[in-house]
Design an enzyme around this catalytic site. Structure first.
Site, PDB file in Angstrom:
ATOM      1  N   GLU A1566       0.814  -1.210   0.000  1.00 12.22           N
ATOM      2  CA  GLU A1566       0.000   0.000   0.000  1.00 12.22           C
ATOM      3  C   GLU A1566       0.851   1.264   0.000  1.00 12.22           C
ATOM      4  O   GLU A1566       0.473   2.279  -0.589  1.00 12.22           O
ATOM      5  CB  GLU A1566      -0.937  -0.007   1.219  1.00 12.22           C
ATOM      6  CG  GLU A1566      -1.857  -1.217   1.308  1.00 12.22           C
ATOM      7  CD  GLU A1566      -2.756  -1.370   0.092  1.00 12.22           C
ATOM      8  OE1 GLU A1566      -2.959  -0.376  -0.648  1.00 12.22           O
ATOM      9  OE2 GLU A1566      -3.250  -2.492  -0.135  1.00 12.22           O
ATOM     10  N   HIS A1569       1.676   2.300  -3.438  1.00 18.12           N
ATOM     11  CA  HIS A1569       0.639   3.121  -4.074  1.00 18.12           C
ATOM     12  C   HIS A1569       0.773   4.591  -3.689  1.00 18.12           C
ATOM     13  O   HIS A1569       0.483   5.481  -4.488  1.00 18.12           O
ATOM     14  CB  HIS A1569      -0.751   2.621  -3.662  1.00 18.12           C
ATOM     15  CG  HIS A1569      -1.087   1.276  -4.205  1.00 18.12           C
ATOM     16  ND1 HIS A1569      -0.652   0.824  -5.436  1.00 18.12           N
ATOM     17  CD2 HIS A1569      -1.834   0.255  -3.690  1.00 18.12           C
ATOM     18  CE1 HIS A1569      -1.104  -0.399  -5.657  1.00 18.12           C
ATOM     19  NE2 HIS A1569      -1.824  -0.776  -4.611  1.00 18.12           N
ATOM     20  N   GLU A1589      -1.450  -1.100  -9.540  1.00 13.45           N
ATOM     21  CA  GLU A1589      -1.079  -2.428  -9.049  1.00 13.45           C
ATOM     22  C   GLU A1589       0.144  -2.994  -9.767  1.00 13.45           C
ATOM     23  O   GLU A1589       0.815  -3.877  -9.239  1.00 13.45           O
ATOM     24  CB  GLU A1589      -2.264  -3.388  -9.202  1.00 13.45           C
ATOM     25  CG  GLU A1589      -3.489  -2.995  -8.396  1.00 13.45           C
ATOM     26  CD  GLU A1589      -3.185  -2.831  -6.917  1.00 13.45           C
ATOM     27  OE1 GLU A1589      -2.244  -3.484  -6.422  1.00 13.45           O
ATOM     28  OE2 GLU A1589      -3.876  -2.029  -6.262  1.00 13.45           O
TER      29      GLU A1589
END
Length: 1927
Positions: A1566, A1569, A1589
């Site tokens: 995460e 991201h 992703e």
């Protein structure tokens, strides 16, 4: 007081007959004198004899000589002390009593002893008679007669053995008397050699011929004082050469005596007006009656001629003790100045006062106080005053005008009006009875012979040149006016050699008492310069050696004897100490009005009094000339009440139970007692005054009403003069404003009466003047059709503090040049600041609004709806909130919610706005300028800036306009239009320009900022993802271009408006007050805070006491807070006596504490002494009875129900809205439980009621009852969110009851709480606590924001701690702050208060942190239910109960488990970003210092939960973590069934938990991201077409397990060789030691690819050589690109990888290894056939080859090939030079220059292709990617001959009987690979089995794994190569 060595003191007189052991009212006076001492030269050795005597050995006459004290200092060359002891009644051993301070008291009488002995001693003198020392005792009775007793040397017998002789130096302290068992020391009798005869002379020819004698008062006064009583004042006048008895005048006058220490050496000060007044007030005035015809002189008298007789009384005494602080006068030193004319004096250095603290024993008889005794003292010595004495012989020039001399204004012979004269101090005399240096004498005007003429400060009349007294008429107490007659020609006063006559000075008498012009200035007169009537100021303080009550009476003096003077000679003045009185400063007028005195700078007059004395041998002469400016009154100022800095006055009346404010009156009311005045100040709290009278008068031809409020001690300054009471005027009703308005209430009233008029503002207005009910929708009801203009005569005005829209509706109206400031509006329906709706061509121009609006539906910064109406050159700045969940349609806009109609427009306007919304439907719109723009409405030349945070994904949301579509007609032609607009708005769940894109939009010249974050949080493939929105971005500008574009669009700037008339700062002007010192301006301002209600003169007086080295002198004081030990006191009445500390808070937020001691009440103010500073303090509150208020309001407050409709109405919400998110219900109940206590605190800190008055208290009762719900809400809110401490100080009481802590002294805590409670539901939401402080509290506290306020509290109470240290010590959250292991990072993380700081408090209070509202919930956590983890890039929050289950129960190891896991998690996160820090460049490293929010899911377990908790809690959950933290923070996290998700600025754990190991891997996913575009990819952003992703799973995130057979980098988990599964590990053992920099990373991957490439090559060779076509079809597959149109941007240049099975023809082509590359072949073992969609979760298998080098020929590669090539580029070129250029848009501009572009949301962007990357990265070395791939394989093949031997576990042996196998060369390895490939080929369709697992089912996989693991271990995680000649 200490007597200093060498000091000559002879005292023989008494002052007032009220001073003594027994009051004059019982007809006796008891006096005890200190025996006069002989002169002692400095450093002379003296013999001192102590003889011990029992009191039973004393005769009655000897007992009368007893001094009840301890001997102090050596005074004479041979002294004998008889120390007297009394036998204890029970013959017990006892310590000698401490009878007092040897330094301070000169006489002590023990009450009980004297009552028993009945000793009466008035005065003692010593005189040599025939070589024998005789002590003369004058015993005085109340009838005025005396008895003389002679006492010879004493003898002792009983205690003879204790006798002791000492040899001491003059001035040394005497030894203490011995302790004698069975006896108690009671006092001493001293035997000496000197006489008490003395004389005073001004000038002498010889020892035998006197020229002129000055009569001086030498007296002794014991240390006792009576209460004011009527006594007989006895005064004695002795003519020359006469033994005539003294005349006695009986004067009946109530007064209190002052205590003058008989042994002090008093000196005159002229340091300043203040010092002078303090100095002179050591003595009070006396009254004296002198026969007009009887001359007064000084003569040596035989004591037998002065016999007085009387009878003594012996009353019984009782006593109690009190503590008193007094001031000590300074000494004076005289220095000769040969350049100064003889007879002239000049002050060289001003004296400074000392101070003394005394414990006083108060004696009473029959319960009435009769006297006081000082028990103990502590003293701070004063600094001396240095006076220069002229010695230059000069010729006196008479009648010479304009002579620049020392003494001006008054000359010899001038006629001077008498004025009030302070008394002379006691004189110090020599052993011959001659006076030494005279302290406290003003300079006298001298004649041309240097002799004194007018003597303004002498108690007796001025004597003639014959030494005889002038005849002076008796003068009564002065009460009238005195005007000064100033002389025209000042002359210098000089002294000549030889005797000369003194010129007589004619003196003009006062009006009350005629005086012969030939008489000298007498007592009761002074040279006075004030024009106004004056009377003595009250002496309300104590002086050293005295205790004075308020109405100080006068002291009469008995004249002393004198004898002819001898030859004069100069002698230096001896050191000494004196006491300064506390009060100094102004005088008062007849009515008690304080009158300022002239300052030093305004006076040019010096008056000199010269006193010459000599000793008996004529060797020493002492001459004193003291200076005093006679223009100045030096009396203490009267202490009165004064209301300063008045900014507004409000008159209220009570009629029929209703209170009404009056801005005018119709007539004189018949019941003025029902009125009261609220006096408002710019500096101090409101004060309520009862009205005494109202009268009518005329002024400037207008009828006015004079309102007079009377309060004890209250005075008012009017035109620089003080008058009793407080008055002001109101106009007669009928003079209401009609056009130009200066009152908001008048404006509202006028417009409501005429909705079509034209109205101008004449001043800035305060909407607080009008109180609205909860049902009111606006201030002005109905539809306004007129004009409102906010500018007049070039000045711009504003309306402040609107709580509702100003207008309900506008129709055809005009509003222009108006500002609305500090609006705080909430409503249930559509709302706007100016109006709810404008229609029919309403014109709004140059209207500017700032503030906060919150509603349940539509909201507009100016208007909720503008229908056919225009807005131009206007703006809004502030916050708009609507977070309610509703299905109703609504529109929200920064300027207008709904702009509709062909004639509706917004032009040349702007909005700077933060919008919080929750739109969830297409008919709910939000826009930075307008929500909905339809029906041909238009916006042009305007822009918006700020933030829009829309929680839900649905709705129409954008930075400019939410929607342009015309929903009514559905016709695009009637949609709204945008022209030349710009969005500089960060948008969550919306777009930049418009929220809905459709074909044919009417938009032109639209712009947005690239720097803005415009993204949508959406669900894709069952995953919550954050996607940047490029839809409706317009022309994207760089941040550097935005400012210029805004200026190009419009240059609108809100005007500077006039402040509120009552908000202007009004400072007290002390400059005209007597004794004002310009350099003490700050001190006076500070003292004003300590004495908020005292008059200016008193403030100046105490300001002048402040030492220059004190903080109070140097820094500005903000506030003073009373404390009891370490606890803040708010309820002053209950704690009046127990308060013992005062905290002073300065502007720099430093502080200091002083001891505080309650003294007394003055005019309903509690008065305290501050330490030993001599200063006073009074709280900012009057004392009044609060119980009646509390008793009447308490029942109604207790009846308020939290869930009632009344509370909802107060909050302004509909019944269906839940109160959950206030989180106040529990606190509301607690608050009601201790309401009585809180109300006491509240009333004690609120407006000051100067007296108990039913009308005034009723007003408070009425206010509380009317606002009971709001008050309770406000109290509950502050008690809930501010219940935390700084050390021992709880801040809740400071915030609630001490809003003046930061200097805002005029805030009403009651009004603040009510206003807070009425501020609306949105404002009281827990999640808005930061804004709530700024909106509802900061202005009342004099602060700016919550966090600076918290920091400043910390600076005051915990100056040695950092904010973060305090925060961690206060919160119950478990905090882990993990610093980097990289030294340079760790150092930066220790920088407190910077962006680098790792401190949780520093980070959550950062301006960039989205959830600053966390601070108060964390500070007020009632229990440990939340943990916080802080590392370089993230800040994580979770609940303990997230980990609660059967295994970890709340009453078991839950806490320890969570806390241990939190530390481990913090270390992992640290290690991960240490890895990234090492491989990034400097630019990237700097960006790692940030705050990404981490949230554990709202899933809470119980003690019965199995495994992980799965149930999601909502905001009304009773779980403590939710109720006290997550709920109040208000982050409504969307939960789903996935592991976790990121939004760009946050990570939310769902199925995974933050503290687990899988949570650590999730962290790397995460955080990728949140980091890839701006940090990991060098700021170039993701390569077009690659989804988020792509960068996480399988590329930049860490592998899930150490055994993962994937090409990935372990960047977070540390493993150990001792781990049970170490044999399965395929990833890096410890990333913290493996990767020190980017080179290490490349080396690891390169060396790893040595193995990968080698094994792939060997496997490929085996396949093409050993397998047939059909076996190849089963073992291999082919990968291709598929280009689909992207549904988001419409482009088809992004490759999607498709894996296909081989055809027979394709298989036949695979005859060599290179053919595998050329035909895009990959292994079928772990890559199944199918489409590998973009933005997928794919990993590159470590042991399943991808031989292909398939590139994205049209643009971007697919997800499989893109990941594989990225790693290969990392191995070949490194991270920065290989991987980043390939996966980012680094070469976008290059692509654009080469014409390779795509269109993204209407904008042309460069398209980075694989071909371009290959060319740029390798500088054209390879023509195709296949060529690159072939070269990589060939590089390893070339090294095969250098392969290192390796031993590995033989995978062919079944577990657990694994054997090992060693290979020495590639050929051996190739043979093993051939066998494995053939073995796999023999299996039937194994690659197609659904449950296929290569770990168990593939021989090739197992072989490759074993080889890889062996080389991994052998090379120590590929620190070395597998080839011999490589490192």
């Amino acid at each position: 007081m200490e007597k200093y060595f060498g000091e000559k003191q002879e005292r023989f007189s008494f002052r007032k007959l009220s001073v003594g052991l027994v009051s004059a009212t019982i007809s006796s006076l008891f006096f005890m004198s200190v025996l006069a001492s002989s002169s002692v030269d400095a450093q002379e050795t003296a013999g001192v004899h102590y003889k011990y005597v029992a009191d039973s050995e004393l005769s009655s006459e000897e007992k009368k000589q007893l001094v009840y004290d301890i001997p102090t200092y050596v005074e004479n060359d041979d002294e004998t002390y008889y120390l007297v002891y009394k036998l204890n009644s029970q013959n017990q051993l006892a310590e000698l009593p401490n009878t007092g301070s040897k330094n301070e008291r000169q006489a002590l009488v023990a009450g009980a002893s004297l009552a028993a002995l009945g000793i009466l001693i008035f005065a003692v003198s010593k005189k040599k008679v025939k070589n024998k020392t005789v002590l003369h005792l004058v015993l005085v009775a109340g009838i005025g007669n005396g008895v003389l007793v002679s006492v010879h040397a004493l003898e002792n017998h009983l205690l003879l053995n204790y006798n002791t002789d000492y040899e001491l130096t003059s001035g040394e302290k005497l030894p203490l008397p011995k302790e004698i068992s069975g006896y108690t020391y009671i006092g001493y009798i001293k035997e000496g050699k000197t006489t008490s005869d003395f004389e005073v002379s001004n000038q002498e020819k010889s020892a035998a011929t006197p020229t002129k004698q000055q009569k001086v008062d030498y007296n002794v006064t014991p240390n006792f004082v009576d209460h004011p009583s009527t006594v007989q004042a006895i005064q004695e006048q002795t003519p020359v050469s006469s033994t005539k008895p003294t005349e006695v005048q009986v004067v009946e006058k109530p007064f209190s005596t002052e205590l003058i220490n008989p042994r002090k050496e008093e000196k005159q000060s002229s340091d300043s007006q203040e010092q002078l007044a303090e100095h002179k007030n050591l003595e009070t005035k006396k009254e004296e009656k002198i026969s007009p015809k009887e001359k007064t002189g000084v003569n040596t008298l035989n004591p037998q001629d002065e016999v007085l007789s009387g009878q003594l009384n012996k009353p019984e005494l009782l006593y109690r003790e009190e503590t008193i602080e007094t001031k000590i006068d300074f000494q004076e030193e005289i220095q000769e100045n040969p350049d100064l004319a003889e007879g002239t004096v000049r002050v060289k250095q001003e004296g400074k006062l000392g101070k003394k603290v005394e414990i006083v024993r108060i004696f009473s008889v029959n319960k009435e106080e009769v006297s006081r005794e000082i028990v103990s003292t502590s003293t701070t010595a004063p600094s001396p005053r240095i006076v220069e004495k002229g010695t230059k012989k000069t010729q006196v020039i008479k009648e010479q005008p304009e002579t620049g001399v020392e003494h001006k204004d008054v000359q010899s012979g001038a006629i001077v009006e008498p004025a009030i004269q302070p008394e002379l101090p006691e004189a110090v005399v020599s052993d011959k009875g001659e006076p030494e240096v005279q302290p406290t004498l003003p300079e006298a005007v001298v004649t041309d012979k240097g002799e004194p003429a007018v003597q303004p400060e002498l108690p007796e009349a001025v004597v003639s040149d014959k030494g005889e007294p002038e005849q002076v008429a008796p003068l009564p107490e002065y009460k009238g006016n005195i005007e000064q007659v100033k002389p025209e020609t000042p002359v210098e006063k000089t002294k000549e050699q030889g005797p000369e006559k003194t010129e007589e000075v004619p003196v003009k008498p006062t009006e009350e008492t005629p005086v012969n012009p030939n008489e000298g200035t007498t007592e009761g007169t002074s040279i006075q310069g004030a024009e106004n009537p004056v009377q003595p100021a009250e002496d309300t303080q104590t002086n050293s050696g005295k205790i004075a009550n308020e109405n100080t009476g006068e002291v009469s003096n008995k004249p002393s004897d004198s004898k002819p003077p001898v030859e004069e000679s100069n002698q230096p003045e001896k050191n000494g100490t004196a006491t300064k009185p506390e009060n100094s400063g102004n005088t008062t007028s007849e009515n008690g009005q304080t009158e300022p005195e002239p300052s030093n700078g305004n006076s040019t007059e010096d008056v000199s009094t010269k006193s010459n004395t000599s000793n008996s041998n004529g060797n020493e002469e002492i001459k004193q000339e003291n200076e005093l400016d006679p223009d100045k009154k030096v009396e203490d100022p009267e202490k009165t009440l004064e209301l300063r800095n008045v900014s507004d006055l409000e008159l209220y009346s009570l009629s029929n139970g209703t209170y009404k404010q009056h801005i005018s009156l119709e007539q004189v009311p018949s019941n003025p007692n029902s009125y009261f005045v609220k006096v408002k100040s710019s500096s101090f709290k409101d004060v309520y005054l009862p009205v005494a009278s109202i009268s009518e008068g005329r002024k400037n031809d207008k009828i006015l009403y004079k309102i007079t409020a009377k309060v004890e001690k209250l005075q008012q300054e009017i035109e620089s003069r003080y008058k009793d009471n407080f008055t002001f005027y109101l106009a007669k009703k009928g003079t209401e404003e009609t056009t130009n308005f200066t009152s908001f209430s008048n404006l509202v009233k006028a417009i409501n009466q005429n909705l079509s008029g034209t109205y101008h503002l004449g001043a800035s207005l305060n909407a607080n003047e009008v109180e609205l009910s909860t049902d009111d929708k606006s201030y002005i009801k109905g539809t306004f059709t007129g004009q409102l203009i906010g500018e007049k005569d070039g000045k711009h005005y504003a309306i402040y503090n609107l709580k509702k829209p100003l207008f309900e509706n506008l129709s055809g109206a005009t509003v222009e040049k108006l500002s609305l400031k500090n609006v705080a509006i909430s409503g249930k329906n559509d709302i706007g600041s100016l109006a709810n709706e404008a229609t029919n061509g309403t014109k709004i121009k140059q209207v500017h609004v700032d503030g906060v609006l919150a509603g349940e539906r539509g909201v507009g910064g100016l208007l909720a709806k503008a229908d056919q109406s225009s807005i131009a050159e206007s703006s809004f700045k502030g916050r708009i909130v609507n977070t309610y969940e509703t299905t109703d349609s609504y529109n929200i806009g920064g300027l207008v919610g709904h702009l509709t109609g062909k004639n509706a427009s917004i032009a040349k306007s702007k909005a700077t706005v933060t919008i919080s919304s929750n739109t969830n439907r297409s008919d709910q719109t939000v826009g930075g300028l307008a929500g909905l723009v339809d029906r041909d409405a238009q916006i042009q030349d305007s822009y918006a800036e700020g933030d829009i945070n829309n929680v839900k994904h649905f709705g129409r949301v954008a930075g400019v306009a939410g929607n342009l579509w015309d929903r009514t007609s559905g016709d695009v032609r009637h949609a709204g239009s945008l022209t030349n607009v710009l969005s500089d708005v960060n948008v969550t769940n919306g777009n930049a320009i418009t929220g809905y894109h459709y074909t044919g939009m009417k938009v032109a010249n639209t712009f947005s900022s690239k720097a803005n974050r415009v993204f949508n949080v959406t669900l894709e493939k069952n995953e919550v993802v954050s996607k940047e929105s490029f839809e409706e971005r317009g022309t994207m500008l760089d941040a550097s271009q935005i400012a210029s574009k805004k200026a190009e669009i419009n240059l609108i700037t809100p005007p500077i408006v006039e402040p509120l008339s009552t908000s202007g700062k009004k400072d007290s002007d002390f400059s005209k007050i007597a004794h004002y010192q310009a350099n003490r301006a700050l001190v006076y301002k500070n003292i004003e805070k300590l004495l908020p209600f005292y008059n200016k003169a008193t403030i100046v007086k105490y300001g002048n006491l402040v030492k220059e080295n004190s903080i109070l002198y140097q820094k500005e004081l903000l506030s003073a807070v009373m404390m009891k030990d370490d606890q803040v006191i708010t309820d002053i009445i209950s704690n009046k006596q127990t308060a013992n500390k005062l905290l002073l808070h300065y502007k720099d937020h430093s502080s200091e504490k002083f001891d505080l001691r309650y003294q007394a009440d003055f005019a309903n103010l509690a008065e305290y002494s501050i330490g030993d500073s001599g200063l006073l303090y009074t709280p900012n509150q009057f004392l009044y009875h609060q119980d009646s208020i509390i008793n009447q309001v308490l029942p109604e407050l207790n009846r308020v129900n939290y869930q009632s409709d009344a509370v909802r109405n107060t909050l302004g919400i509909s019944p269906e809205v839940k109160l959950t998110e206030l989180y106040l219900e529990e606190q509301f109940t607690k608050t009601k439980e201790h309401l009585a206590e809180n109300l006491k605190k509240l009333l004690s800190s609120d407006a000051g009621l100067v007296t108990d008055n039913e009308v005034m208290t009723g007003y408070i009762i009425d206010k509380i009852k009317r606002n009971k719900e709001a008050l309770l809400l406000g109290m509950s809110y502050l008690e809930r969110w501010y219940n935390f401490s700084y050390g021992q100080v709880n801040v809740k009481d400071l915030v609630m009851y001490h809003p003046d802590f930061f200097g805002k002294g005029n805030t009403s805590p009651l009004d603040t709480l009510i206003e807070l409670g009425k501020s609306g539901f949105n404002n009281l939401l827990a999640k808005n606590n930061v804004d709530t402080y700024a909106i509802s509290l900061a202005s009342h506290h004099g602060t700016t924001d919550l966090f600076s306020t918290l920091e400043n509290y910390r600076k005051v109470f915990l100056p040695d701690k950092t904010n973060n240290d305090w925060f961690k010590s206060q919160t119950k959250a478990y905090i882990v702050e993990e610093k980097s292991n990289i030294e340079e990072v760790k150092t930066k993380q220790g920088l407190v208060g910077t962006k680098y700081s790792i401190g949780v408090y520093d980070r959550i209070t950062s301006a960039t942190w989205k959830y600053r509202n966390m601070v108060l919930p964390l500070l007020t956590l009632p229990e440990r239910s939340v943990f916080v983890i802080s590392t370089i890039s993230s800040l994580g929050f979770g609940a303990y109960d997230r980990y609660r289950n059967k295994e970890h129960q709340a009453n078991g190891d839950l806490n320890s488990f969570v806390e241990k896991s939190a530390h481990e998690t913090a270390e992992r996160q640290r290690d991960h970003y240490d890895y990234w820090y090492r491989i990034l460049d400097e630019k990237g490293r700097e960006k790692l210092y940030r705050n990404i929010l981490l949230y554990d899911a709202y899933k809470f377990g119980t003690n019965h939960t199995e495994g992980k908790a799965t149930e999601v809690a909502d905001f009304d959950s009773p779980n403590p973590a939710m109720k006290h933290f997550f709920g109040p923070v208000g982050n409504k996290v969307g939960h789903n069934g996935h592991g976790a998700y990121a939004t760009g600025d946050a990570v939310y754990y769902m199925g995974y938990r933050m503290l687990d190991k899988d949570g650590a891997i999730t962290y790397t996913h995460e955080m990728t991201h949140n980091s890839d575009q701006d940090i990991y990819l060098g700021g170039y952003g993701r390569r077009s077409g690659l989804g988020p992703e792509f960068f996480a799973k399988g590329l930049l995130q860490a592998p899930d397990q150490p055994s993962d057979a994937t090409i990935t980098i372990n960047s977070i988990l540390k493993h150990s060789k001792s781990d049970s599964k170490e044999g399965e590990r395929l990833q890096v053992l410890d990333p913290t030691t493996r990767f020190k920099d980017a080179t290490d990373l490349q080396k690891y991957v390169h060396n790893m690819f040595d193995v990968v490439y080698m094994l792939e090559y060997l496997e490929g060779k085996s396949i093409v050589k050993k397998l047939n076509v059909y076996q190849k079809i089963e073992a291999l597959r082919k990968i291709e690109n598929q280009y689909l149109t992207d549904p988001a941007d419409g482009n088809d240049v992004y490759a999607t990888n498709v894996v296909k099975n081989l055809t027979e023809d394709e298989a036949k082509k695979l005859t060599s290894f290179d053919s595998l590359i050329d035909n895009n072949i990959l292994s079928a073992r772990e890559y199944k056939a199918g489409t590998y969609e973009r933005n997928g979760y794919f990993t590159i298998k470590l042991f399943a080859p991808i031989f292909s080098a398939l590139s994205g020929e049209k643009g971007t590669p697919g997800d499989l090939m893109g990941r594989r090539i990225a790693f290969e580029l990392l191995a070949a070129k490194g991270f920065k030079d290989g991987m980043v250029p390939y996966i980012s848009n680094q070469y976008e501009e290059d692509a654009k220059q080469q014409g390779q572009t795509i269109n993204l949301y209407g904008k042309e962007r460069g398209l980075v292709t694989d071909e371009l990357v290959l060319k740029k990265v390798f500088d054209g070395k390879y023509k195709t990617w296949a060529e690159f791939k072939t070269a990589m394989y060939q590089e390893r093949v070339d090294q095969f001959g250098n392969l290192k031997q390796v031993t590995f576990k033989d995978p062919t042996k079944p577990w657990p009987r694994y054997g090992t196998k060693t290979i020495n060369n590639v050929d051996e390895l190739q043979k093993l690979m051939d066998e494995a490939v053939l073995q796999d080929a023999k299996e039937r369709n194994y690659y197609y089995w659904n449950n296929y697992n290569p770990e168990t089912d593939s021989a090739v996989h197992k072989l490759k794994r074993a080889i890889f693991k062996a080389y991994l271990d052998q090379t120590n995680d590929f620190r070395r190569s597998i080839f011999e000649n490589k490192k």
